[in-house]
Design an enzyme around this catalytic site. Structure first.
Site, PDB file in Angstrom:
ATOM      1  N   CYS B  15       1.101  -1.383  -0.266  1.00 30.22           N
ATOM      2  CA  CYS B  15       0.140  -0.169  -0.300  1.00 30.22           C
ATOM      3  C   CYS B  15       0.839   1.190  -0.347  1.00 30.22           C
ATOM      4  O   CYS B  15       2.043   1.449   0.824  1.00 30.22           O
ATOM      5  CB  CYS B  15      -0.815   0.035   0.829  1.00 30.22           C
ATOM      6  N   PRO B  16       0.491   2.258  -0.906  1.00 32.29           N
ATOM      7  CA  PRO B  16      -0.248   2.481  -1.929  1.00 32.29           C
ATOM      8  C   PRO B  16      -0.047   2.071  -3.004  1.00 32.29           C
ATOM      9  O   PRO B  16      -0.935   3.179  -4.390  1.00 32.29           O
ATOM     10  CB  PRO B  16      -0.988   4.180  -1.522  1.00 32.29           C
TER      11      PRO B  16
END
Lengths: 348, 81
Positions: B15-16
């Site tokens: 993430c991200p």
């Protein structure tokens, strides 16, 4: 293992299950407000805090818990909170986020928790301890007989009534704003079983579930003799102390069983949903998340709490220290997200 | 079946990055070109479609493969011009 400690494991399993199904991560929640202009997960966090703000006063009235708000040592909280916020963006997840993702098979999350546990232990009892101690001792503000300041006691108000009223007011404001900006969420067409076990949960059920887990956690943890709500870092540190540093007389307590439970719960949830996979991200990412984890560990112990302790468990107790920590964590996260994600995009 | 102009494999990424890499790649593509994204991060499988709407790219297809693996086909809006 007594029944009391077993409750840590069971609550952990529930927590891990809800975290995995709701993709609940406070790093995403905070970071995405500036990165993707997306508030979905932040709304989940808000609901979870509100639910506990209703639950904690009731538990306190019933005599099942004693409130235990975090102290306000502003220097330690600012330094620790900002370090933690920077760290979690590098680690790709908050303390609870990287813990549950270990159960999903994310190897980068495993290196992040190794960093968290290692630096946490070093700050708690190793060569970084003097920095933490200095900041915590010299910037401490207490009221009366050494009480931790809260939004209730600084005005001489009782906690329970203040928390309930504040929760009602905040809840009402939220409802009005939500009704005004009604989003047309497309309802997923699926059976109830699929919606619980296969599809990801929406922000509202996720927030409510995490809030209820938080209430049950405080209650069962207090019954086990640990008068303290959900927390992540302390559990990880216990494992390092016992199995790596081999500190004598360290016991695997409620908070350590909670960690085991979170990983097991997330593993169960991801296996049922078919989302378990050992994901290898490459050495560069492993080093980045390890470094992020180290910053998180130092930050969490210095500020006397990670995102779970301060945001999820501290805000419902109205602790001013936790309020300052929440702001510091957000500032650190926004700073780092801006540096490594937003700025490079604008330059292109 | 649509043939993708370009393929982006973000499996294993944390993430991200799955979202960021998808968005930056789409930004560089011409209008009407199709990007194929291979991903295995559950949050991004749900979040990318939400964000595509805001950027006016068109999600053509989401296909579930083995386990958490997904394949997305996205038509670029052509923000480059």
């Amino acid at each position: 293992m007594t029944i009391a400690l077993l409750s840590g494991l069971l609550i952990g399993i529930l927590f891990g299950f809800a975290l995995q199904r709701g993709r609940f991560c406070m790093n995403s929640a905070i970071r995405d407000t500036i990165l993707m202009k997306d508030n979905t997960l932040l709304k989940s966090v808000g609901i979870a805090v509100l639910v506990q703000m209703f639950g904690f006063p009731l538990l306190s009235w019933a005599g099942l818990i004693t409130l235990n708000p975090k102290p306000l040592f502003w220097g330690a909280i600012l330094v620790g909170g900002i370090a933690f916020g920077i760290g979690m963006v590098l680690a790709g997840g908050c303390a609870s986020g990287v813990t549950y993702r270990v159960g999903e098979g994310v190897v980068a999350a495993l290196s992040a928790v190794i960093g968290l546990a290692a630096a946490g232990t070093i700050t708690a009892m190793g060569f970084l301890k003097p920095i933490k101690d200095y900041l915590q001792t010299n910037t401490k503000i207490a009221i009366g007989d050494g009480l931790s300041p809260t939004l209730a006691n600084i005005f001489g108000l009782p906690y329970e009534v203040t928390a309930l009223l504040l929760a009602l007011v905040l809840g009402a404001i939220w409802l009005v704003v939500a009704l005004k900006n009604k989003e047309d969420d497309e309802e997923p067409k699926a059976s109830l079983k699929d919606r619980i076990f296969v599809k990801g949960w929406g922000w509202l059920p996720t927030g409510i579930a995490i809030g209820i887990v938080g209430i049950l956690a405080y209650w069962t943890s207090a019954s086990a003799g640990r008068n303290y709500p959900l927390a992540i870092t302390s559990g990880w540190i216990t494992f390092v102390k016992k199995y790596i540093v081999a500190v004598p007389d360290v016991k695997i307590g409620w908070d350590a069983w909670l960690i085991v439970g979170i990983i097991v719960g997330a593993l169960i949830a991801s296996l049922i949903a078919g989302e378990f996979k050992v994901r290898w991200p490459g050495w560069g990412t492993i080093l980045q998340t390890l470094f992020g984890g180290l910053l998180m560990g130092f930050g969490a112990v210095t500020a006397a709490g990670c995102n779970v302790t301060h945001i999820l468990s501290g805000l419902p107790q109205l602790s001013i220290g936790s309020l300052l920590a929440s702001i510091s964590i957000a500032l650190g996260a926004w700073l780092m997200a801006w540096l490594i994600f937003v700025r490079p995009q604008n330059e292109k | 079946m649509t043939t993708p102009t370009k393929t982006l494999d973000v499996c294993g990424k944390i993430c991200p990055y799955p979202d960021m890499d998808t968005m930056t790649t789409l930004k560089k593509m011409e209008k009407g070109e199709v990007l194929e994204v291979l991903l295995d991060y559950p949050l991004s499988v749900e979040r990318i479609p939400r964000n595509l709407k805001k950027q006016k790219h068109k999600l053509l297809e989401v296909e579930k493969l083995n386990g958490p693996n997904h394949r997305m086909l996205i038509e670029a809006h052509g923000l480059k011009e």
